[in-house]
Scaffold this motif. Structure first.
Motif, PDB file in Angstrom:
ATOM      1  N   VAL A  28       1.066  -0.723   0.059  1.00 35.71           N
ATOM      2  CA  VAL A  28       0.043   0.191  -0.267  1.00 35.71           C
ATOM      3  C   VAL A  28       0.889   1.463  -0.297  1.00 35.71           C
ATOM      4  O   VAL A  28       0.055   2.402  -0.434  1.00 35.71           O
ATOM      5  CB  VAL A  28      -1.030   0.481   1.497  1.00 35.71           C
ATOM      6  CG1 VAL A  28      -1.504   1.252   1.264  1.00 35.71           C
ATOM      7  CG2 VAL A  28      -2.172  -1.105   0.852  1.00 35.71           C
ATOM      8  N   VAL A  29       1.804   1.109   0.925  1.00 38.58           N
ATOM      9  CA  VAL A  29       2.344   2.548   0.615  1.00 38.58           C
ATOM     10  C   VAL A  29       3.302   3.173  -0.657  1.00 38.58           C
ATOM     11  O   VAL A  29       2.943   4.603  -1.381  1.00 38.58           O
ATOM     12  CB  VAL A  29       3.664   2.079   2.011  1.00 38.58           C
ATOM     13  CG1 VAL A  29       5.208   3.251   1.136  1.00 38.58           C
ATOM     14  CG2 VAL A  29       3.516   2.118   3.370  1.00 38.58           C
ATOM     15  N   PRO A  30       3.139   2.664  -1.883  1.00 36.84           N
ATOM     16  CA  PRO A  30       4.036   2.525  -2.722  1.00 36.84           C
ATOM     17  C   PRO A  30       2.450   3.455  -3.537  1.00 36.84           C
ATOM     18  O   PRO A  30       3.041   5.035  -3.996  1.00 36.84           O
ATOM     19  CB  PRO A  30       4.730   1.860  -3.328  1.00 36.84           C
ATOM     20  CG  PRO A  30       5.055   1.896  -3.062  1.00 36.84           C
ATOM     21  CD  PRO A  30       3.698   0.721  -1.483  1.00 36.84           C
ATOM     22  N   LEU A  31       1.384   2.855  -3.458  1.00 34.40           N
ATOM     23  CA  LEU A  31       0.350   4.132  -3.693  1.00 34.40           C
ATOM     24  C   LEU A  31       0.817   5.015  -2.924  1.00 34.40           C
ATOM     25  O   LEU A  31      -0.518   5.786  -3.853  1.00 34.40           O
ATOM     26  CB  LEU A  31      -0.763   2.881  -3.872  1.00 34.40           C
ATOM     27  CG  LEU A  31      -0.971   1.295  -4.525  1.00 34.40           C
ATOM     28  CD1 LEU A  31      -1.674   0.724  -3.980  1.00 34.40           C
ATOM     29  CD2 LEU A  31      -0.648   1.412  -5.750  1.00 34.40           C
ATOM     30  N   LEU A  32       0.326   5.305  -1.945  1.00 31.26           N
ATOM     31  CA  LEU A  32      -0.095   6.658  -0.923  1.00 31.26           C
ATOM     32  C   LEU A  32       0.833   7.526  -1.038  1.00 31.26           C
ATOM     33  O   LEU A  32       0.414   8.679  -1.051  1.00 31.26           O
ATOM     34  CB  LEU A  32      -0.236   5.738   0.579  1.00 31.26           C
ATOM     35  CG  LEU A  32      -1.622   5.236   0.917  1.00 31.26           C
ATOM     36  CD1 LEU A  32      -1.461   4.248   2.276  1.00 31.26           C
ATOM     37  CD2 LEU A  32      -2.481   5.708   0.548  1.00 31.26           C
ATOM     38  N   LYS A  33       2.077   6.775  -1.440  1.00 37.57           N
ATOM     39  CA  LYS A  33       2.808   8.263  -1.278  1.00 37.57           C
ATOM     40  C   LYS A  33       3.244   8.725  -3.062  1.00 37.57           C
ATOM     41  O   LYS A  33       2.846   9.659  -2.547  1.00 37.57           O
ATOM     42  CB  LYS A  33       4.481   7.493  -1.868  1.00 37.57           C
ATOM     43  CG  LYS A  33       4.881   7.432  -0.182  1.00 37.57           C
ATOM     44  CD  LYS A  33       6.493   6.488  -0.401  1.00 37.57           C
ATOM     45  CE  LYS A  33       7.282   6.379   1.370  1.00 37.57           C
ATOM     46  NZ  LYS A  33       7.931   5.683   0.569  1.00 37.57           N
ATOM     47  N   ALA A  34       2.217   8.059  -4.398  1.00 40.27           N
ATOM     48  CA  ALA A  34       2.168   8.560  -5.142  1.00 40.27           C
ATOM     49  C   ALA A  34       1.050   9.571  -5.700  1.00 40.27           C
ATOM     50  O   ALA A  34       1.030  10.150  -5.352  1.00 40.27           O
ATOM     51  CB  ALA A  34       1.858   7.466  -6.482  1.00 40.27           C
ATOM     52  N   LEU A  35       0.162   9.415  -4.388  1.00 43.15           N
ATOM     53  CA  LEU A  35      -0.802  10.306  -3.993  1.00 43.15           C
ATOM     54  C   LEU A  35      -0.966  11.432  -3.565  1.00 43.15           C
ATOM     55  O   LEU A  35      -1.661  12.092  -3.605  1.00 43.15           O
ATOM     56  CB  LEU A  35      -2.603   9.371  -3.721  1.00 43.15           C
ATOM     57  CG  LEU A  35      -2.923   8.173  -4.853  1.00 43.15           C
ATOM     58  CD1 LEU A  35      -3.603   6.937  -4.000  1.00 43.15           C
ATOM     59  CD2 LEU A  35      -3.520   8.747  -6.307  1.00 43.15           C
ATOM     60  N   ALA A  36      -0.320  11.201  -2.890  1.00 42.32           N
ATOM     61  CA  ALA A  36       0.413  12.346  -1.670  1.00 42.32           C
ATOM     62  C   ALA A  36       1.300  14.023  -2.325  1.00 42.32           C
ATOM     63  O   ALA A  36       2.238  13.621  -1.127  1.00 42.32           O
ATOM     64  CB  ALA A  36       0.929  11.438  -0.809  1.00 42.32           C
TER      65      ALA A  36
END
Length: 113
Positions: A28-36
């Motif tokens: 999940v972290v890469p997805l959240l980082k990309a959206l952050a």
């Protein structure tokens, strides 16, 4: 007894039911980082709201007061994280939101996609 949407989200959110496994958190972290990032979040929103759920890079460039290379960088980050798909048609690249990825994130935090 009927639950309100807030109560439903609170009781059904995986984050509130049990701790995430290390493996799931790493997914999940890469997805959240990309959206952050405000630009990337807006790009995803624009693409998702576009007709047919996809947008040409030429239209995305016009939506921001940023250089084309900067927009391309943000699109690359979103694509590499798995948030956006891309297809080339002639000289243009079209981006589409991977709705299942957004739905997965929404389910994780207790929203609905």
């Amino acid at each position: 007894m009927t639950l309100t949407p807030v109560e439903t989200a609170a009781c059904c959110s995986p984050l509130l039911r049990e701790p995430l496994s290390l493996e799931r958190a790493e997914q999940v972290v890469p997805l959240l980082k990309a959206l952050a990032d405000p630009v990337r979040l807006r790009l995803v929103s624009i693409v998702a709201a576009s007709e047919g759920g996809e947008a040409c890079v030429c239209d995305l460039n016009d939506a921001f007061d940023l250089s084309q290379p900067t927009i391309s960088h943000h699109l690359k980050v979103l694509h590499e994280a798995g948030v956006l798909d891309r297809t080339k048609r002639g000289v243009w690249v079209y981006y589409g939101v991977r709705r299942e990825v957004l739905a997965d994130i929404a389910a994780l935090i207790g929203g609905s996609a």
